[in-house]
Design an enzyme around this catalytic site. Structure first.
Site, PDB file in Angstrom:
ATOM      1  CG  ASP A 103      20.490 -65.216  43.204  1.00 34.09           C
ATOM      2  OD1 ASP A 103      19.258 -65.055  43.251  1.00 34.09           O
ATOM      3  OD2 ASP A 103      21.028 -66.288  42.894  1.00 34.09           O
ATOM      4  CD  GLN A 158      18.546 -73.195  41.767  1.00 31.41           C
ATOM      5  OE1 GLN A 158      18.006 -72.314  41.105  1.00 31.41           O
ATOM      6  NE2 GLN A 158      18.294 -73.362  43.047  1.00 31.41           N
ATOM      7  CE  LYS A 164      15.172 -69.546  40.840  1.00 31.07           C
ATOM      8  NZ  LYS A 164      16.408 -70.058  41.456  1.00 31.07           N
TER       9      LYS A 164
END
Length: 297
Positions: free
Chosen positions: A119, A96, A52
């Site tokens: 997200d 994460q 990412k």
């Protein structure tokens, strides 16, 4: 001939189009910023975060990273998230997963500012998605919509089966497919590990999205002739090679390919789209927070 969708190619095209959005923001003195937070020593998590970060740097998005000792108190994670919430240079925040057992995952998701929740997992953003007014669509389901669009697969009026009911893929995917909007209007069935006679359900489907997390759960005998098959699974199984393992999806690719008209491979199908849509959401978040209209692809 079966159309094997190339997620890398579709993702690259969207990323190139995002550059125009970033240029628009730059003209207003805004650089999109994505913060990643890692509280784990899991090698897979470390790899995902690195991917990412590289993707951000390649596109011109500022990458901010925070690492927290997995044995640290949960409060340290929440304080880190709070500081990122307050930082105007940070437009998106991604914690994460998984987090350590002593940290409550749901509390983590709720602690992120909904306008920075790229997200799309904060309860407010989940509610907006279900209501048909999504701020951020979760990255993997949104990426699947983009793949279907690229393959000219029309979902309207089609029978769709989603295999899997996770908060990350299964539930939001089903919600997107039933929305009264482009990429939706499908009659959608959600199946899972307790579904009786899964094959009877999938054989009736024009579109099958396999996201159950079981290696090669769906094979060709469970697919209708001419169906579209989207394989979300990434499963490590033992193999007689140098690594000692190989990656397979939730779909038995070779047999399903014989019957499907459109199919995604593993790897190289849905996976690249997930990171692409994370970048998309970060750019969108920057536009919202800076009040700068951007023409998203």
């Amino acid at each position: 001939m079966t159309n094997v969708l190339d997620g890398n190619a579709v993702g690259d095209r969207i990323r190139e189009e995002l550059r125009g959005c970033i240029d628009t923001l730059d003209g207003e003195g805004v650089t999109p910023g994505l913060a990643t937070v890692l509280m784990s020593e899991d090698p897979a998590s470390e790899t995902y975060v690195s991917m990412k970060q590289r993707a951000c740097e390649d596109l011109g998005i500022e990458s901010i990273h925070r690492e927290i000792d997995p044995d640290a108190p949960a409060e340290e994670l929440f304080e880190t998230v709070e500081s990122l919430n307050d930082d105007p240079e940070v437009h998106g925040i991604l914690v994460q997963m998984p987090v350590p057992d002593h940290v409550d995952k749901r509390t983590v998701l709720r602690s992120i500012d909904p306008e920075k929740d790229v997200d799309g997992f904060h309860p407010e953003n989940v509610g907006r998605l279900v209501a048909g007014d999504a701020r951020f669509k979760p990255c993997t389901p949104h990426g699947i919509q983009k793949l279907l669009e690229a393959a000219d697969v029309d979902t309207e009026g089609k029978e769709a089966v989603v295999v899997g009911r996770s908060d990350i893929v299964g539930k939001p995917m089903a919600n997107l497919l039933i929305q009264k909007a482009p990429g939706g209007n499908a009659t959608t069935t959600v199946c899972h590990s307790r579904t009786d006679d899964l094959g009877a359900k999938t054989r009736e489907a024009d579109i099958v999205v396999a996201a159950a997390g079981y290696p090669e759960l769906v094979d060709g005998s469970m697919i209708a002739e001419g169906a579209t098959v989207i394989d979300v699974g990434v499963n490590r199984v033992d193999a007689d090679n140098e690594k000692g393992y190989e990656l397979v999806g939730d779909v038995e690719f070779e047999s399903a390919k014989e019957r499907a008209e459109v199919i995604t491979p593993v790897p190289g199908g849905v996976g690249p789209m997930t990171i692409t849509m994370l970048l998309y959401n970060t750019v969108k978040a920057a536009g919202i927070q800076a009040d700068v209209p951007v023409d998203l692809p």
